[in-house]
Scaffold this active site. Structure first.
Site, PDB file in Angstrom:
ATOM      1  CG  HIS A 100      -2.036   0.857   1.301  1.00  0.00           C
ATOM      2  ND1 HIS A 100      -2.404   1.690   0.272  1.00  0.00           N
ATOM      3  CD2 HIS A 100      -2.913   1.137   2.324  1.00  0.00           C
ATOM      4  CE1 HIS A 100      -3.434   2.433   0.648  1.00  0.00           C
ATOM      5  NE2 HIS A 100      -3.757   2.118   1.899  1.00  0.00           N
ATOM      6  CG  HIS A 105      -4.497   0.441  -8.189  1.00  0.00           C
ATOM      7  ND1 HIS A 105      -5.813   0.412  -7.807  1.00  0.00           N
ATOM      8  CD2 HIS A 105      -3.863   1.276  -7.338  1.00  0.00           C
ATOM      9  CE1 HIS A 105      -5.961   1.205  -6.765  1.00  0.00           C
ATOM     10  NE2 HIS A 105      -4.804   1.743  -6.453  1.00  0.00           N
ATOM     11  CG  ASP A 120       2.918   4.326  -4.335  1.00  0.00           C
ATOM     12  OD1 ASP A 120       2.990   5.456  -3.849  1.00  0.00           O
ATOM     13  OD2 ASP A 120       2.147   3.447  -3.939  1.00  0.00           O
TER      14      ASP A 120
HETATM   15  N1  CMC Z   1       4.375  -7.219 -10.496  1.00  0.00           N
HETATM   16  C1  CMC Z   1       4.241  -8.433 -11.061  1.00  0.00           C
HETATM   17  N2  CMC Z   1       3.067  -9.083 -11.146  1.00  0.00           N
HETATM   18  C2  CMC Z   1       2.008  -8.503 -10.612  1.00  0.00           C
HETATM   19  C3  CMC Z   1       2.063  -7.245  -9.998  1.00  0.00           C
HETATM   20  C4  CMC Z   1       3.313  -6.603  -9.956  1.00  0.00           C
HETATM   21  N3  CMC Z   1       3.430  -5.406  -9.399  1.00  0.00           N
HETATM   22  N4  CMC Z   1       0.840  -6.907  -9.558  1.00  0.00           N
HETATM   23  C5  CMC Z   1       0.034  -7.914  -9.872  1.00  0.00           C
HETATM   24  N5  CMC Z   1       0.742  -8.887 -10.520  1.00  0.00           N
HETATM   25  C6  CMC Z   1       0.210 -10.121 -11.104  1.00  0.00           C
HETATM   26  C7  CMC Z   1      -0.063 -11.182 -10.036  1.00  0.00           C
HETATM   27  O1  CMC Z   1       1.055 -11.982  -9.816  1.00  0.00           O
HETATM   28  C8  CMC Z   1      -1.229 -11.902 -10.618  1.00  0.00           C
HETATM   29  O2  CMC Z   1      -0.738 -12.746 -11.639  1.00  0.00           O
HETATM   30  P1  CMC Z   1      -1.386 -14.214 -11.842  1.00  0.00           P
HETATM   31  O3  CMC Z   1      -2.791 -13.951 -12.274  1.00  0.00           O
HETATM   32  O4  CMC Z   1      -0.535 -14.853 -12.875  1.00  0.00           O
HETATM   33  O5  CMC Z   1      -1.307 -14.899 -10.501  1.00  0.00           O
HETATM   34  C9  CMC Z   1      -2.032 -10.817 -11.330  1.00  0.00           C
HETATM   35  O6  CMC Z   1      -1.070  -9.796 -11.681  1.00  0.00           O
HETATM   36  C10 CMC Z   1      -3.132 -10.209 -10.474  1.00  0.00           C
HETATM   37  O7  CMC Z   1      -2.516  -9.739  -9.269  1.00  0.00           O
HETATM   38  P2  CMC Z   1      -3.229  -9.685  -7.862  1.00  0.00           P
HETATM   39  O8  CMC Z   1      -2.197  -9.847  -6.798  1.00  0.00           O
HETATM   40  O9  CMC Z   1      -4.406 -10.629  -7.858  1.00  0.00           O
HETATM   41  O10 CMC Z   1      -3.786  -8.216  -7.870  1.00  0.00           O
HETATM   42  P3  CMC Z   1      -4.317  -7.430  -6.598  1.00  0.00           P
HETATM   43  O11 CMC Z   1      -5.418  -6.569  -7.087  1.00  0.00           O
HETATM   44  O12 CMC Z   1      -4.587  -8.335  -5.457  1.00  0.00           O
HETATM   45  O13 CMC Z   1      -3.029  -6.563  -6.194  1.00  0.00           O
HETATM   46  C11 CMC Z   1      -1.545  -4.792  -5.873  1.00  0.00           C
HETATM   47  C12 CMC Z   1      -2.937  -5.189  -6.348  1.00  0.00           C
HETATM   48  C13 CMC Z   1      -1.414  -3.270  -5.937  1.00  0.00           C
HETATM   49  C14 CMC Z   1      -1.368  -5.222  -4.401  1.00  0.00           C
HETATM   50  C15 CMC Z   1      -0.487  -5.476  -6.761  1.00  0.00           C
HETATM   51  O14 CMC Z   1      -0.640  -5.071  -8.104  1.00  0.00           O
HETATM   52  C16 CMC Z   1       0.939  -5.224  -6.283  1.00  0.00           C
HETATM   53  O15 CMC Z   1       1.425  -5.943  -5.397  1.00  0.00           O
HETATM   54  N6  CMC Z   1       1.623  -4.177  -6.859  1.00  0.00           N
HETATM   55  C17 CMC Z   1       2.940  -3.825  -6.387  1.00  0.00           C
HETATM   56  C18 CMC Z   1       2.834  -2.999  -5.130  1.00  0.00           C
HETATM   57  C19 CMC Z   1       2.387  -1.586  -5.424  1.00  0.00           C
HETATM   58  O16 CMC Z   1       2.863  -0.922  -6.330  1.00  0.00           O
HETATM   59  N7  CMC Z   1       1.421  -1.116  -4.593  1.00  0.00           N
HETATM   60  C20 CMC Z   1       0.928   0.259  -4.680  1.00  0.00           C
HETATM   61  C21 CMC Z   1      -0.503   0.301  -5.055  1.00  0.00           C
HETATM   62  S1  CMC Z   1      -1.018   1.956  -5.512  1.00  0.00           S
HETATM   63  C22 CMC Z   1      -0.940   2.819  -4.037  1.00  0.00           C
HETATM   64  C23 CMC Z   1      -2.130   2.557  -3.222  1.00  0.00           C
HETATM   65  O17 CMC Z   1      -3.217   3.014  -3.600  1.00  0.00           O
HETATM   66  O18 CMC Z   1      -1.961   1.909  -2.186  1.00  0.00           O
END
Ligand code: CMC
Length: 428
Positions: A267, A306, A362
């Site tokens: 986050h 996201h 970010d």
């Molecule tokens: N790098 C590589 N793969 C990713 C990433 C990433 N940053 N984000 C998602 N994926 C992949 C994930 O592995 C999954 O792949 P598969 O379907 O093959 O298993 C797919 O994309 C869907 O991901 P998810 O984890 O189900 O997506 P989510 O909605 O639960 O996660 C997130 C959202 C923001 C936690 C995630 O994208 C992430 O960890 N990003 C990196 C951390 C980051 O930049 N966070 C800041 C968010 S913006 C600030 C805020 O508002 O907090």
């Protein structure tokens, strides 16, 4: 056509009509669907709230597919161009942009609350010299509740108002004190002649000069970053604020919980993680290896992806433009070159394209903070300062929402059924 959902429970053959309101069905409507004699109805299982609305809100709207973000109906791009953080905070809290008189009163009311009790300095002194400033911030914000015991009167409008002023006003002071503590520098008191971001820069960076003069471009860049981070509907920390707030503690305690949620690398800790990731990659020629590791699931590309935006994050667009402006003044850095190249490669790669992973707020914000001279440990703190306006708007909305109760999710229990205690000597 009726606004209902017809559900047939194939276990019993019974059919139910569930009303649809505002594009939603109530999860409690499923309670009536029972199959066995145990009296238990269906529950709705949704770990991580992927498709569950936890509240009705009028604060912030996001259309993730089209990259739209509105605060009280106003597009984020227009606010970033024309507004200030304090005006945006007023908008979030009150629902409308202020008139000139309202704006003056609001700025006055926030500004006169920027000081903190002298004892706060004493307990910040107690933190270890390398304590993470986010840890200091969350503890001191929680501790503020002990200075304002009347803040527990959350259903008194005037008390809520003062808590809102205090929290918005004192966050930069506490944040700056946490930073100065880590450097062993004396704390700077607020300078109420300066703007909200200008005063924050003053409390961070003033040394021995009599009057700190913020660089106007830096002051504005910080104000825009504050606007962009001010709210983001039901994100993890706002959910924490509402959820903790639902048991009716004072808002300082609820805000401390929200700060704790924001601390995590998924986050508010992501901007710090981005800069550390870029440092580890080091040079442009090492990007392909890094990307291969991400695709193999070894790590995540921080600053990408996201939960809601499945298109470019509109805040990232504004920040990217600003990063170009700020860094054209301060000079590009090797880090930014690596980040730009990384973004380019990722945006063309099938892995990221097929998963709709785009840069989020970010990805570039950390580079602007660094150009301003703010160290990485302070990045999540810089996120918490403006998000306080959003947390408080959502907290107040939640308190006044007659449908809200204490947050208490259900669970699917998959553990052992009743069994008898086994004395230690008989345990295998
Ligand atoms: N790098 C590589 N793969 C990713 C990433 C990433 N940053 N984000 C998602 N994926 C992949 C994930 O592995 C999954 O792949 P598969 O379907 O093959 O298993 C797919 O994309 C869907 O991901 P998810 O984890 O189900 O997506 P989510 O909605 O639960 O996660 C997130 C959202 C923001 C936690 C995630 O994208 C992430 O960890 N990003 C990196 C951390 C980051 O930049 N966070 C800041 C968010 S913006 C600030 C805020 O508002 O907090």
């Amino acid at each position: 056509m009726p606004d209902t959902l017809t559900v047939t429970d194939n276990r019993t053959g019974k059919t139910y009509d569930v009303p649809i309101e505002n594009g939603a069905v109530r999860a409690t409507a499923f309670e009536q669907m029972k199959a066995g004699d145990d009296g238990r109805g269906l529950v709705v299982y949704d770990p991580a709230f992927l498709n569950t609305a936890s509240c009705k809100s009028r604060v912030t709207y996001i259309d993730g597919d089209n990259g739209i973000l509105l605060y009280r109906g106003y597009p984020i791009e227009q606010l970033a161009e024309h507004s200030t953080y304090l005006e945006t905070a007023y908008l979030l809290v009150h629902g409308e942009l202020p008139t000139k008189a309202q704006a003056e009163e609001w700025i006055h009311d926030i500004t006169i609350h920027t000081l903190v009790h002298e004892n706060v300095k004493t307990f910040i002194d107690g933190f270890h010299h390398d304590a993470h400033p986010m840890g200091i911030l969350l503890s001191t914000v929680g501790a503020l509740s002990t200075f304002y015991p009347s803040a527990t009167q959350i259903y008194d409008e005037e008390t809520r108002r003062i808590s809102i002023y205090r929290l918005i006003a004192k966050m930069p002071t506490l944040a700056a004190f946490a930073y100065r503590h880590s450097l062993g520098l004396p704390y700077n008191y607020p300078d109420n002649d300066l703007s909200f971001p200008g005063n924050f820069l003053n409390m961070l960076f003033k040394m021995v000069e009599l009057k700190y003069q913020p660089v106007p471009e830096v002051e504005r860049a910080l104000d825009v970053l504050f606007i962009l981070h001010a709210d983001h509907e039901q994100n993890c920390s706002t959910n924490a604020m509402r959820s903790v707030g639902s048991s009716h503690p004072d808002p300082y305690s609820a805000t401390a919980a929200a700060i704790a949620a924001l601390y995590g690398p998924l986050h508010g800790g992501a901007n710090e993680a981005v800069v550390r990731m870029i440092d580890r990659i080091g040079t442009v020629d090492r990007i392909p290896d890094f990307i291969a590791g991400v695709k193999a699931g070894k790590e995540r590309l921080m600053g990408f992806g996201h939960r809601v935006y499945k298109n470019y994050d509109p805040r990232a667009k504004v920040i990217k433009r600003m990063a170009d402006q700020v860094l054209s003044a301060t000079g590009s850095t090797p880090r930014l070159d690596v980040a730009r190249e990384l973004e380019k490669i990722a945006l063309e790669d099938e892995y990221f394209v097929s998963r709709k992973l785009y840069p989020n707020v970010d990805f570039y914000s950390g580079f602007i903070y660094q150009a301003i001279g703010i160290p990485v440990e302070m990045f999540p703190v810089l996120f918490a300062i403006p998000r306080t306006a959003g947390w408080l708007s959502q907290w107040e909305e939640s308190l006044l929402d007659k449908e809200q109760k204490i947050s208490r999710p259900r669970q699917l229990y998959l553990g052992e059924q009743t069994r008898d205690y086994v004395p230690m000597e008989r345990r295998g």
